[in-house]
Scaffold this motif. Sequence first.
Motif, short mmCIF file in Angstrom:
data_model
loop_
_atom_site.label_atom_id
_atom_site.label_comp_id
_atom_site.label_asym_id
_atom_site.label_seq_id
_atom_site.Cartn_x
_atom_site.Cartn_y
_atom_site.Cartn_z
N ASN A 137 69.94 20.41 77.04
CA ASN A 137 69.17 21.47 76.38
C ASN A 137 69.70 21.82 75.00
O ASN A 137 68.99 22.44 74.21
N TRP B 48 69.27 23.77 85.19
CA TRP B 48 69.78 24.76 84.22
C TRP B 48 70.11 26.08 84.90
O TRP B 48 70.90 26.87 84.37
N ILE C 207 62.59 22.38 79.71
CA ILE C 207 64.03 22.62 79.90
C ILE C 207 64.53 21.69 81.01
O ILE C 207 63.81 21.43 81.98
N LEU D 31 68.73 31.59 79.19
CA LEU D 31 67.75 30.61 78.72
C LEU D 31 67.51 30.77 77.21
O LEU D 31 67.54 29.79 76.46
N ALA E 154 60.63 27.19 83.73
CA ALA E 154 61.32 26.72 82.51
C ALA E 154 61.28 25.20 82.43
O ALA E 154 61.10 24.63 81.35
N SER F 289 73.22 27.32 80.37
CA SER F 289 72.86 27.21 81.77
C SER F 289 73.49 28.38 82.50
O SER F 289 74.41 29.02 81.99
N ARG G 102 62.37 26.82 74.24
CA ARG G 102 62.94 27.95 75.00
C ARG G 102 61.98 29.15 75.03
O ARG G 102 61.86 29.83 76.03
#
Lengths: 430, 430
Positions: B17, B173, B169, B135, B164, B140, B25
């Motif tokens: 990410n 996460w 993403i 996030l 997400a 994470s 995001r």
Amino acid sequence: MDIEKIALAAKKAQINNSGSSGEVRKRALGNICRALTQNKEEIFCANLKDVQRSTAEGLSAPLLKRLKFDEAKLRDVVFGIETLIDMPDPVGKILDATVLDDGLELYKVSCPIGVIGVIFESRPDALVQISALCLKSGNSVILKGGSEARESNRILASIIHDAAVDAGISEGWLGLLESRQDVDRMLMLDDHIDLLIPRGSNEFVRYIMDNSRIPVLGHADGICHCFVDEYADLDMAQDVVEDSKLQYTAVCNALETLLVHEAVAKEFLPLIKKRFDKKDVVIYGCDKTRIIIDCEKADENTYRREYLDYAISVKVVGSLKEAIDHINTYGSGHTDAIITDNKKNASEFVSYVDSGNVFVNCSTRFSDGFRYGFGAEVGISTNKIHARGPVGIEGLMIYKYKLIGSGQTVKDYAEGTKKFKHKKINGEEK
Amino acid sequence: MDIEKIALAAKKAQINNSGSSGEVRKRALGNICRALTQNKEEIFCANLKDVQRSTAEGLSAPLLKRLKFDEAKLRDVVFGIETLIDMPDPVGKILDATVLDDGLELYKVSCPIGVIGVIFESRPDALVQISALCLKSGNSVILKGGSEARESNRILASIIHDAAVDAGISEGWLGLLESRQDVDRMLMLDDHIDLLIPRGSNEFVRYIMDNSRIPVLGHADGICHCFVDEYADLDMAQDVVEDSKLQYTAVCNALETLLVHEAVAKEFLPLIKKRFDKKDVVIYGCDKTRIIIDCEKADENTYRREYLDYAISVKVVGSLKEAIDHINTYGSGHTDAIITDNKKNASEFVSYVDSGNVFVNCSTRFSDGFRYGFGAEVGISTNKIHARGPVGIEGLMIYKYKLIGSGQTVKDYAEGTKKFKHKKINGEEK
């Protein structure tokens, strides 16, 4: 003097000094420069005792060189302090200001962390440098130097402490510990010491990290990588890899693992081997490497090794992604470089490599506070919080929130009779 | 799923990410809002099971209230996420840029810390809030909620994770732990988890701090002080002290110790006692206090107590300095206030009191991220490094140094054939 008393005095001095002005701290630094110069013969004499004793005790030549404190070292540390004097005052900077409501103003203001515990090796000049940094930033400092430098450390600590006190800094702002036993007791003093900065071997730094509740700023390993991408200029790659590995092998930002894209491995590895051979660098290569050049066989532990010497691990990788994964798995988050002419690959490398310093087309050896232009360096950190990479004086700072009101209560806002405005201001602190 | 696997997956996802854009995001946060709203009946149903089970198990009324997740709580968390969506992207901000030399540019760029471990109590809305914060900041998160909320936490975690991932993403996460045993194993995972944020009782936070090498962001005690100076407006002092102590007693920023200057004690103590008596506040006073008002006798432990209840410690002091010394000795570095019309005293107080939040003429209860205007709050920290006081999203950020060169080696600068320029730039990152 008892270590707890030293720590308590340092804490008390730090709180007293938190009201002192930048001018007082500047004057104190000026006094220190003068006092060091005026008392230089006495310092050199103490240092000579250390050097003679350590020579008799069989200290190695490189360590003896580091132990020596002479005219040249004095000039360097005095120059360093003069640079600090000219730097803006890091204390009391308004980092943020918000009007919460009429007559209710919030200021985020920089302030010293408190008491810094520094544990360092044989170099007496490190004592001068770190004391000056702590003084400039309004912190107190407790120092533990190597026993081989004890005469030098004693006289330097005493001169520096007293010169600052003469300028108006509170007594006890600098404390000196002398025994290894003191270090172990220091690690327990989390009520009085706010941050530890250990400078020394990996094992030593790890020992500190594992045996104290006090936060530690620093790094244990420096397993730095250089990845020669398939789009690398191979002449540049040879120069940068050679410099990263060989310009100074004994330091944490020296190259330890060379990763080479398989598309250029056949051409590049023999070229770089020629350069390494000139300095008798021992190469530990993966199977693919050993098909191309003659070298030692890498095993599963090879890629976790920090040689700090004329040796290097080499691995041929199939892709940029494999290189990044390797670094994030085996690296220490210190400094990692890519050599490439491909901008997308460069950008992916610096995004995805999870290290404090990520470089494109330059030597890992640039990872250093002086080279970064910080003026003064606290150390290099592989922490993921507070300060990462080479740490300048801002690593010794934190902040506090000052809220200046005129009788406000939370009840009014909770009940809705008043409302927050939350307006940013660029004002002077009240 | 095994906790180590969860942590490893979280680490891997975070690195993946770190190349994701702020837009991804943002979209992920939007997805979460929609998914929570669309699946609200299922969430309420799971929450009802938790509430019913916990009621049967005899959970106390205040905790049951915190456990409940209904339309109002949903509205609040969705509103919170919408605020986050509108906030600027905290990732990839250029914090500093320097030309070290021609074609050798250094960028200090904000980035996520990595994997955040959060341990929280019964409130399921905390899960939503902290996941959204992590996030937004590119981190994470591994969450461990209270077992009383396990059905609610499971469904919320699953909805949030998947929404997400739908936006791009990386999977893994967000990880959810369920047993107390998992927490103990989590504390050992310092290779995978970069920061712990415990929210809970003092004892619990201390346990976490004492049993992990992972840095902890948070506070154990909140022993907040209010000092009524000799130059205080006594009407204001009554209002502020009452609000600080009584507006909400169970929180860390509530007043625990009242210090009163002896010059105004005779007048002020009977006035404030009247206010306290209305709410049956138990007063523990020093000898001088007990000469003026009728109250319980303070002993040596009194001033280290955090009541979180209708009780207060009171001490009469002879000077501003005595008040400051008392706070620096017995306080917890959380929030401390002075009531005074004397600017010099106010200024000394905020300089010398070594706490994250130092207030003049307002309630200690203002010490809070929402009241400070941060929009979202990670927690309140009494740490002396990284983040102090109420911590907004910037507490989840660190930085890395990107050095973009064109083949430079350190040798040239060491040998003096090249010289550093160290010129600050306000440029775009390459």
